[in-house]
Design a protein around this motif. Structure first.
Motif, PDB file in Angstrom:
ATOM      1  N   GLY A 155       0.829  -1.199   0.000  1.00  9.21           N
ATOM      2  CA  GLY A 155       0.000   0.000   0.000  1.00  9.21           C
ATOM      3  C   GLY A 155       0.861   1.246   0.000  1.00  9.21           C
TER       4      GLY A 155
ATOM      5  N   ARG B 282      -7.735   1.231  -3.329  1.00 10.35           N
ATOM      6  CA  ARG B 282      -7.737  -0.070  -2.642  1.00 10.35           C
ATOM      7  C   ARG B 282      -6.333  -0.442  -2.149  1.00 10.35           C
ATOM      8  NH1 ARG B 282     -10.626  -3.664  -6.065  1.00 10.35           N
ATOM      9  NH2 ARG B 282     -11.603  -1.708  -6.684  1.00 10.35           N
TER      10      ARG B 282
ATOM     11  N   SER C  75      -4.051   0.980  -0.043  1.00  6.76           N
ATOM     12  CA  SER C  75      -3.710   1.975   0.979  1.00  6.76           C
ATOM     13  C   SER C  75      -2.778   1.373   2.022  1.00  6.76           C
ATOM     14  CB  SER C  75      -4.977   2.500   1.661  1.00  6.76           C
ATOM     15  OG  SER C  75      -5.470   1.552   2.583  1.00  6.76           O
TER      16      SER C  75
ATOM     17  N   ASP D 110      -2.903   2.022   5.141  1.00  8.54           N
ATOM     18  CA  ASP D 110      -3.715   1.653   6.314  1.00  8.54           C
ATOM     19  C   ASP D 110      -4.175   0.205   6.213  1.00  8.54           C
ATOM     20  OD1 ASP D 110      -3.545   4.170   7.520  1.00  8.54           O
ATOM     21  OD2 ASP D 110      -5.311   4.923   6.457  1.00  8.54           O
ATOM     22  N   THR D 111      -4.662  -0.188   5.037  1.00 12.85           N
ATOM     23  CA  THR D 111      -5.129  -1.566   4.848  1.00 12.85           C
ATOM     24  C   THR D 111      -3.971  -2.544   4.958  1.00 12.85           C
ATOM     25  OG1 THR D 111      -6.909  -0.796   3.403  1.00 12.85           O
ATOM     26  CG2 THR D 111      -6.293  -3.118   3.236  1.00 12.85           C
TER      27      THR D 111
ATOM     28  N   ALA E  90      -2.815  -2.853   8.637  1.00  8.51           N
ATOM     29  CA  ALA E  90      -3.818  -3.612   9.387  1.00  8.51           C
ATOM     30  C   ALA E  90      -3.660  -5.109   9.131  1.00  8.51           C
ATOM     31  CB  ALA E  90      -5.219  -3.152   9.001  1.00  8.51           C
ATOM     32  N   GLY E  91      -3.346  -5.482   7.886  1.00 10.97           N
ATOM     33  CA  GLY E  91      -3.108  -6.892   7.576  1.00 10.97           C
ATOM     34  C   GLY E  91      -1.890  -7.426   8.300  1.00 10.97           C
TER      35      GLY E  91
END
Length: 357
Positions: A164, A325, A327, A329-330, A333-334
């Motif tokens: 991301g 999609r 990012s 942040d995503t 978080a993963g």
């Protein structure tokens, strides 16, 4: 959590970044710190990441060539592993591309991010050794589905956490310049800048490129002779100047001549609304959707030129929307989900060891 991040000792982690891995490491650490985690980074001297405690892996002196230099770097990573064991963090994020943490950090919860294809011989000597199995409290994440395939033959489970970017940093008020194509990345043979130049000229477009000259011989032999009024190399731009250059492109050319595991530069361009003409290799088919660009199915100037003709007509708002999609942040978080799984499995192992036989 107290998280130790282990990276490679080739380059300091600072802007302007030498490549995608350095940028990825800095961005990941910044997000972990912002989320309230205590982060210690083991990286080359000269690394600067706000909010993180940095421990130097190796001095900034020039590396020895060949096997001697590799031995020095692996020795530095081995020493870092010993410091990590003594520090006893809650978890380790392994961004090192080295076998050392696989050998020396078996007792700690760890997430290894697989940034490359399954071609790193020192790492494969560990994973392919007879009888080697990773601990239950280790996790593995690939940056793309295509890159995960070969690793899944070697590891019990490989999750996919796409790379991301910080989308709010990839903005610009610059307008596209008619007839201009753009390119960015490390200037090495496998990144294919020479092909981008030839394809842009084939469709009558000028090309503006940015990136460090990581292979001087390649640059001298195959890039410099192609420069001219219609092909300009802007040097190694940092991430404050690069968005303004990319935004001026009608199309971004992505020309990996190897199995590119992801392609951060491609996503950065799309985040600015710049449609992409890309060679179909590695993860390009995953990250360049039809609404975001066009793929050249053959590694030829002619096929890439055709992709440019299609891609430059794409709607820039739809291109930017697709890029959202990807990012940071995503992504982070993963990583945190997998680190928490590793910590939980490590705790379960400890409890099982307490049970009398």
């Amino acid at each position: 959590m107290r998280i130790d991040v282990l990276t490679h000792p080739l380059h300091p982690i600072r802007s302007p970044y030498e490549g995608g891995l350095e940028m990825h490491t800095a961005m990941t650490v910044e997000h972990l710190v912002a989320a309230g985690h205590q982060v210690r980074v083991h990286a080359r001297a000269g690394t600067r990441i706000p909010g993180a405690d940095v421990v130097s892996l190796l001095a900034a002196a020039p590396d020895a060539p060949g096997a001697e230099g590799q031995a020095v770097r692996e020795g530095a990573l081995a020493g870092a592993c010993q410091r990590i064991l003594a520090d006893a963090p809650d978890a380790v994020l392994n961004n090192s591309l080295s076998p050392q943490p696989l050998i020396r950090l078996r007792s700690l919860p760890m997430l290894t991010v697989l940034h490359t294809p399954a071609t790193l011989e020192p790492v494969l000597e560990v994973t392919d050794a007879p009888g080697w199995t990773p601990p239950a409290h280790h996790r593995w994440a690939s940056v793309s589905v295509s890159n995960a395939l070969a690793w899944r033959h070697r590891l019990p489970s490989v999750d996919v956490v796409p790379n991301g970017i910080d989308l709010d940093r990839w903005v610009s008020d610059r307008a596209p310049v008619p007839g201009r194509a753009v390119w960015s990345g490390r200037i090495t043979p496998e990144k294919g800048l020479h092909m981008a130049i030839d394809a842009a000229r084939a469709v009558g477009m000028e090309l503006h490129a940015a990136g460090p000259v990581s292979d001087p011989a390649y640059y001298a032999e195959r890039v410099a002779p192609r420069l001219g009024e219609d092909v300009v190399h802007h040097g190694h731009l940092d991430h404050t100047a690069l968005p303004d250059l990319l935004a001026t492109g009608e199309v971004f050319l992505s020309t990996p001549l190897w199995a590119e595991p992801f392609g951060l530069a491609t996503v950065e361009a799309m985040a600015l609304g710049v449609p992409v003409a890309a060679l179909l290799t590695g993860a390009m088919g995953e990250i360049v959707a039809p609404q975001a660009g066009a793929l050249a199915v053959h590694h030829s100037v002619e096929a890439l030129a055709d992709a440019i003709r299609y891609a430059r007509r794409k709607d820039r708002a739809r291109v930017a929307d697709w890029a959202r999609r990807f990012s940071a942040d995503t992504m982070v978080a993963g990583y945190l989900d997998l680190l928490e799984q590793a910590v939980a499995d490590h705790a379960d192992d400890a409890e099982l060891r307490k049970v009398p036989a």
